[in-house]
Design a protein around this motif. Structure first.
Motif, PDB file in Angstrom:
ATOM      1  N   LEU A 248       0.828  -1.213   0.000  1.00 32.91           N
ATOM      2  CA  LEU A 248       0.000   0.000   0.000  1.00 32.91           C
ATOM      3  C   LEU A 248       0.859   1.258   0.000  1.00 32.91           C
ATOM      4  N   LEU A 252       1.026   4.636  -2.314  1.00 31.63           N
ATOM      5  CA  LEU A 252       0.826   5.903  -1.608  1.00 31.63           C
ATOM      6  C   LEU A 252       1.960   6.888  -1.867  1.00 31.63           C
ATOM      7  N   ARG A 305     -12.621   1.760   5.009  1.00 31.41           N
ATOM      8  CA  ARG A 305     -11.363   2.235   4.405  1.00 31.41           C
ATOM      9  C   ARG A 305     -11.126   1.608   3.034  1.00 31.41           C
ATOM     10  N   ARG A 306     -11.381   0.301   2.903  1.00 34.74           N
ATOM     11  CA  ARG A 306     -11.057  -0.400   1.654  1.00 34.74           C
ATOM     12  C   ARG A 306     -11.764   0.192   0.436  1.00 34.74           C
ATOM     13  N   TRP A 309      -9.831   3.239  -0.727  1.00 32.42           N
ATOM     14  CA  TRP A 309      -8.554   2.885  -1.342  1.00 32.42           C
ATOM     15  C   TRP A 309      -8.750   2.309  -2.738  1.00 32.42           C
ATOM     16  N   GLN A 348      -6.676   8.060  -0.211  1.00 31.89           N
ATOM     17  CA  GLN A 348      -5.581   7.343   0.440  1.00 31.89           C
ATOM     18  C   GLN A 348      -4.996   8.183   1.571  1.00 31.89           C
ATOM     19  N   THR A 355      -6.006   3.625   8.828  1.00 30.98           N
ATOM     20  CA  THR A 355      -5.863   2.315   8.188  1.00 30.98           C
ATOM     21  C   THR A 355      -4.605   1.579   8.632  1.00 30.98           C
ATOM     22  N   CYS A 416      -4.198  -4.209  -1.640  1.00 32.34           N
ATOM     23  CA  CYS A 416      -5.525  -3.893  -1.107  1.00 32.34           C
ATOM     24  C   CYS A 416      -6.401  -5.146  -1.005  1.00 32.34           C
TER      25      CYS A 416
END
Length: 451
Positions: A248, A252, A305-306, A309, A348, A355, A416
């Protein structure tokens, strides 16, 4: 009236925790914002010659070399002695190193000693930052209520952009007030020196904080009831969680450091814009991102959260190349392209501190976060400006930064798939926060009304 007063009093420590965490993050990113906005001046002062821009980008990238080492030192220390003490120390180191850049001799007066000293100070910044970000995010996540972790955590990233915007704004103000000749001669030093009072303010706030309730609960347990912590435990027991975090963070930070750090250099080279114009354009895009951060943080508390993302990574994969092509069409299109990519990235950015800490249990949370985040950032994040500049210099392929972002986003999509949904879950205890079936807040409200 009494209940309202008691509520305000109980909310005060939390507000202070949010402010102290965000200000520390702002101090960290004030330096990066200033460094990015003064890249042209730093090149003249420390790296004159044909490869000057690459030298400046190397100066940026080298600060990330010791980030993993800093994470290995500060992370386990934060899990052992507490979050608060580490955070108070790292902010002092960061602000002192940033301020010291403002008093360095230049290449003209000190020769090769000047860039060497600059790089050494960037190394100190990298070592201290290795404990700063993971600690601030962990502390804030452990202080926030479970159902508000996304919203409150977004203010840590508000601090990130505030620091970046503040650094760029200070540089722009100096450019307007002093003019190009004075900026090249000595004016570039002023923004770096301002990091010292900013850091001292952050240290004062952090020194007054209480320890996080989650860590306090763990520290009061009998040692025989607490699983072992440290890096070995992270590497042996929590490999899946560590690799998920690393994947991730690849996505990011390639996007982060390309958009927020390399972009001024890219725009100057691609559109041949002046320094003040480029700085102003970056400020517009960053301010739009700042305003939207709390919205996306609150949204993550409601939908998880997912999903945020997934939308962000998919959007960047599809639109990065078209938006970079658009940036090459002119100033207005460059601003529009940057804003679109910035808004796609914000889901993100706004959920990092809600997260990532929730990926690990309490006894290895700081160590796991600091290790995974900083290893990935050192390899893929801090090097992004250098990689982008080197490829464009060698190939003249202006769309490379977009392709690099797409590749990183694809890695993020794979990671993810292994990310547990932890919105609304408790961070207490020594088990991995369980991803129970996520219940949006509106369902709880309906139950409350029925009751």
């Amino acid at each position: 009236m009494q209940d309202s007063t008691e509520t305000n009093r109980s909310d005060f420590p939390l507000r202070r925790s949010v402010a102290a965490s965000a200000l520390g993050n702002a101090t960290e990113w004030f330096d990066y914002g200033v460094y990015a906005a003064t890249a042209g001046y730093l090149t003249s002062a420390f790296f004159p010659g044909q490869w000057g821009t690459l030298g400046t980008m190397l100066g940026f990238a080298v600060s990330f070399v010791l980030r993993p080492l800093g994470g290995m030192v500060w992370g386990p220390l934060g899990d052992r002695i507490g979050r608060k003490a580490v955070l108070a120390t790292t902010i002092l180191l960061m602000s002192a190193a940033t301020g010291a850049i403002g008093i360095l001799p230049t290449h003209a007066s000190a020769g090769m000693l000047a860039p060497i000293l600059l790089i050494l100070l960037r190394v100190v910044q990298g070592f201290s930052t290795g404990g700063e970000y993971g600690g601030a995010a962990t502390y804030l996540a452990e202080c926030a209520a479970d159902r508000k972790r996304g919203f409150l955590g977004s203010f840590l990233e508000f601090g990130t952009l505030a620091g970046f915007v503040g650094g760029s704004a200070v540089v722009l103000a100096c450019q307007v007030a002093l003019g190009s000749d004075a900026m090249h001669a000595w004016g570039w030093r002023v923004p770096f020196l301002l990091a010292v009072p900013l850091g001292l303010t952050g240290w004062y706030l952090r020194a007054k904080l209480d320890e996080s309730p989650v860590f306090t609960e763990l520290s009061e347990q009998d040692d025989r009831d607490t699983p072992p912590g440290g890096l070995r435990e992270v590497l042996t027991t929590y490999r899946r969680e560590l690799l998920t975090l690393i994947g991730l963070v690849v996505a990011l930070n390639v996007v982060n450091y390309t958009l927020l750090t390399y972009q001024p250099t890219y725009l100057r080279h691609t559109l041949d814009l002046g320094e003040s114009t480029t700085t102003a354009m970056m400020l517009i895009g960053q301010l739009v991102m700042m305003v939207s951060l709390p919205f996306f943080g609150r949204l993550s508390d409601r939908v998880g959260r997912r999903p945020l993302w997934l939308v962000s990574l998919t959007g960047l994969t599809v639109l990065a190349v078209p938006m970079y092509w658009l940036m090459g069409r002119g100033i207005v299109w460059a601003v529009l392209g940057f804003i679109v990519l910035g808004l796609l990235y914000v889901p993100q950015l706004s959920t990092i501190s809600s997260t990532f800490p929730a990926i690990f249990p309490t006894h290895v949370r700081y160590a796991g976060f600091a290790l995974g985040y900083n290893v990935s950032t050192a390899i893929f994040g801090g090097t992004a400006p250098l990689v982008n500049e080197a490829v464009i210099e060698r190939t003249d392929w202006s769309l490379f930064p977009a392709v690099y972002m797409v590749a990183a986003s694809l890695i993020g999509l794979v990671a993810c798939a292994y990310l547990r949904e932890t919105a609304g879950t408790s961070l207490h205890g020594t088990e991995i926060p369980e991803s129970q079936v996520f219940t949006p807040r509106k369902v709880d409200a309906t139950k409350a009304v029925q009751a």
